[in-house]
Design a protein around this motif. Structure first.
Motif, PDB file in Angstrom:
ATOM      1  N   ALA A  18       0.856  -1.192   0.000  1.00 34.58           N
ATOM      2  CA  ALA A  18       0.000   0.000   0.000  1.00 34.58           C
ATOM      3  C   ALA A  18       0.881   1.227   0.000  1.00 34.58           C
ATOM      4  O   ALA A  18       1.982   1.198   0.519  1.00 34.58           O
ATOM      5  N   PRO A  19       0.492   2.316  -0.535  1.00 30.99           N
ATOM      6  CA  PRO A  19      -0.759   2.634  -1.214  1.00 30.99           C
ATOM      7  C   PRO A  19      -0.711   2.372  -2.712  1.00 30.99           C
ATOM      8  O   PRO A  19      -1.675   2.651  -3.406  1.00 30.99           O
ATOM      9  N   GLU A  20       0.402   1.842  -3.227  1.00 30.61           N
ATOM     10  CA  GLU A  20       0.505   1.641  -4.683  1.00 30.61           C
ATOM     11  C   GLU A  20      -0.544   0.680  -5.208  1.00 30.61           C
ATOM     12  O   GLU A  20      -0.936   0.771  -6.365  1.00 30.61           O
ATOM     13  N   CYS A  21      -1.003  -0.246  -4.398  1.00 29.22           N
ATOM     14  CA  CYS A  21      -1.956  -1.243  -4.884  1.00 29.22           C
ATOM     15  C   CYS A  21      -3.396  -0.753  -4.837  1.00 29.22           C
ATOM     16  O   CYS A  21      -4.287  -1.415  -5.349  1.00 29.22           O
ATOM     17  N   TRP A  22      -3.652   0.397  -4.242  1.00 31.13           N
ATOM     18  CA  TRP A  22      -5.017   0.925  -4.166  1.00 31.13           C
ATOM     19  C   TRP A  22      -5.391   1.546  -5.505  1.00 31.13           C
ATOM     20  O   TRP A  22      -4.658   2.375  -6.060  1.00 31.13           O
ATOM     21  N   PRO A  23      -6.541   1.175  -6.055  1.00 26.28           N
ATOM     22  CA  PRO A  23      -6.921   1.696  -7.382  1.00 26.28           C
ATOM     23  C   PRO A  23      -7.010   3.219  -7.442  1.00 26.28           C
ATOM     24  O   PRO A  23      -6.546   3.824  -8.404  1.00 26.28           O
TER      25      PRO A  23
END
Length: 102
Positions: free
Chosen positions: A65-70
């Protein structure tokens, strides 16, 4: 006669080792089943499991996270587009300027 006696002795030792290993393996399987069924699922053990899970995830798993949050990715894409638009504007204003720009 001595060779037959030695081979017989070696075979009996091998048989004893196999029996010991089989007994030990069955004891380990029974102990693992007992622990799994009665201790791991016990109510008093739930906090211990939770602490162990937290420690495992803290130490072994990489945080994404937060890179994986759309929505975060959408923000990053918008920011990249704004940067690209600024670069194009600079290029239009000064065509002979920075050669690293597209």
């Amino acid at each position: 006669f001595m060779e037959a006696q030695q081979s017989s002795l070696a075979e009996s030792e091998l048989a004893r080792m196999i029996v010991r290993f089989t007994l030990l393996a069955s004891a380990v399987v029974i102990l693992a089943a007992f622990v799994t069924l009665f201790i791991v699922r016990a109510k008093w053990f739930v906090p211990c499991r939770s602490v162990c899970r937290i420690l495992y995830r803290r130490l072994c798993l990489r945080r994404r996270a937060p890179e994986c949050w759309p929505f975060f990715r959408e923000i990053e894409i918008a920011r990249l587009r704004e940067d690209q638009d600024e670069q194009w504007e600079q290029l239009v204003e000064d065509p002979g300027g920075d050669p690293s720009l597209p």
